[in-house]
Design an enzyme around this catalytic site. Structure first.
Site, PDB file in Angstrom:
ATOM      1  N   ARG A 104      25.807  15.034 -24.394  1.00  0.00           N
ATOM      2  CA  ARG A 104      26.052  15.726 -23.134  1.00  0.00           C
ATOM      3  C   ARG A 104      26.645  14.744 -22.121  1.00  0.00           C
ATOM      4  NH1 ARG A 104      22.470  19.742 -19.593  1.00  0.00           N
ATOM      5  NH2 ARG A 104      21.464  20.232 -21.544  1.00  0.00           N
ATOM      6  N   THR A 108      29.818  15.962 -16.415  1.00  0.00           N
ATOM      7  CA  THR A 108      30.160  17.392 -16.490  1.00  0.00           C
ATOM      8  C   THR A 108      29.013  18.214 -17.065  1.00  0.00           C
ATOM      9  OG1 THR A 108      31.009  17.170 -18.722  1.00  0.00           O
ATOM     10  CG2 THR A 108      32.579  16.801 -16.928  1.00  0.00           C
ATOM     11  N   ASP A 200      11.538  21.685 -29.530  1.00  0.00           N
ATOM     12  CA  ASP A 200      12.744  20.892 -29.815  1.00  0.00           C
ATOM     13  C   ASP A 200      12.894  20.730 -31.331  1.00  0.00           C
ATOM     14  OD1 ASP A 200      14.594  18.542 -28.216  1.00  0.00           O
ATOM     15  OD2 ASP A 200      14.347  18.403 -30.391  1.00  0.00           O
ATOM     16  N   ASP A 203      13.275  17.013 -32.632  1.00  0.00           N
ATOM     17  CA  ASP A 203      12.028  16.241 -32.597  1.00  0.00           C
ATOM     18  C   ASP A 203      11.067  16.712 -33.685  1.00  0.00           C
ATOM     19  OD1 ASP A 203      12.720  14.538 -30.566  1.00  0.00           O
ATOM     20  OD2 ASP A 203      11.861  15.789 -28.980  1.00  0.00           O
TER      21      ASP A 203
HETATM   22  N1  URA Z   1      17.375  23.005 -28.701  1.00  0.00           N
HETATM   23  C1  URA Z   1      16.139  22.993 -29.252  1.00  0.00           C
HETATM   24  O1  URA Z   1      15.839  22.163 -30.101  1.00  0.00           O
HETATM   25  N2  URA Z   1      15.256  23.915 -28.840  1.00  0.00           N
HETATM   26  C2  URA Z   1      15.526  24.846 -27.920  1.00  0.00           C
HETATM   27  O2  URA Z   1      14.661  25.674 -27.605  1.00  0.00           O
HETATM   28  C3  URA Z   1      16.832  24.847 -27.358  1.00  0.00           C
HETATM   29  C4  URA Z   1      17.737  23.913 -27.763  1.00  0.00           C
END
Ligand code: URA
Length: 209
Positions: A104, A108, A200, A203
């Site tokens: 990212r 921007t 996530d 993770d």
């Molecule tokens: N990326 C993820 O790993 N989880 C989400 O809920 C959104 C984006």
């Protein structure tokens, strides 16, 4: 307009519920993501064109059907997409694999490619992008743009869980790309996470939190 397919097969839904459970540990999570990718791959490849071929069995020659274009490519978006790559490749082992890495841009806030390695002959290949979570859709939009620039024959996007916002964004930016998901969840929260989602994905796949 992109076709959106929600894969509601009972095994897919069962495994997806296990995946969402916060008590599911890294090993089981990784196995489930891989199994889900393979099960979804079965539906994602359902409309690949077939051609008639003659095959000689031990009994006789006869006409059968095989893929008209065996040239496929699987492209995970790094890093969470890696979790789906082997499951999809198990189903179509003759596919070639590309990789796209995005970060990212702090100015921007838009995803910017830092790595893009695609098969040389991508322009002859039906391409399947894999990424477990379709949240805002920004990463997938950029990945699709990079793969289109490289000239891919067709592009399909496969995600486990999506937010309505992400689906809409892809349809708007790339109406020619069909989308396959196992769920369209409720919404995105203020941190960009899908609700109820699974947290996530990167993770949880790699045990980094
Ligand atoms: N990326 C993820 O790993 N989880 C989400 O809920 C959104 C984006």
């Amino acid at each position: 307009m992109s076709k959106v397919t929600v894969i509601d097969h009972p095994l897919v839904q069962h495994k997806l519920a296990l995946l969402r459970d916060k008590e599911t540990g890294t090993k089981a999570f990784r196995e489930l993501v891989s199994e889900l990718a393979m099960l979804m791959g079965y539906e994602v490849t359902r409309d690949l064109p077939l051609q008639e071929v003659e095959v000689e069995t031990p009994i006789t020659k006869a006409a059968f059907k095989m893929l008209a274009n065996e040239k496929l490519a699987v492209v995970p978006i790094l890093r969470a997409g890696l979790g789906m790559a082997d499951g999809m490749m198990n189903l179509i082992p003759h596919a070639k694999m590309g990789h796209i890495g995005l970060y990212r841009n702090p100015d921007t806030l838009m995803p910017t490619g830092y790595y893009c390695k695609l098969p040389d002959d991508i322009c002859e290949r039906d391409t399947i992008i894999v990424d477990p979570m379709l949240a805002t859709g920004n990463s997938a939009i950029e990945a699709i743009r990079l793969i289109k620039n490289a000239g891919a024959k067709t592009i399909r996007l496969v995600c486990l869980i999506s937010a309505p916002e992400g689906i809409y964004a892809i349809q708007k930016a790339h109406p020619d790309v069909d989308i396959y998901v196992a769920s369209i969840d409720e919404k995105l929260n203020e941190h960009g996470y899908i609700v109820p989602g699974l947290g996530d994905a990167g993770d949880r796949l790699f045990g980094t939190k």
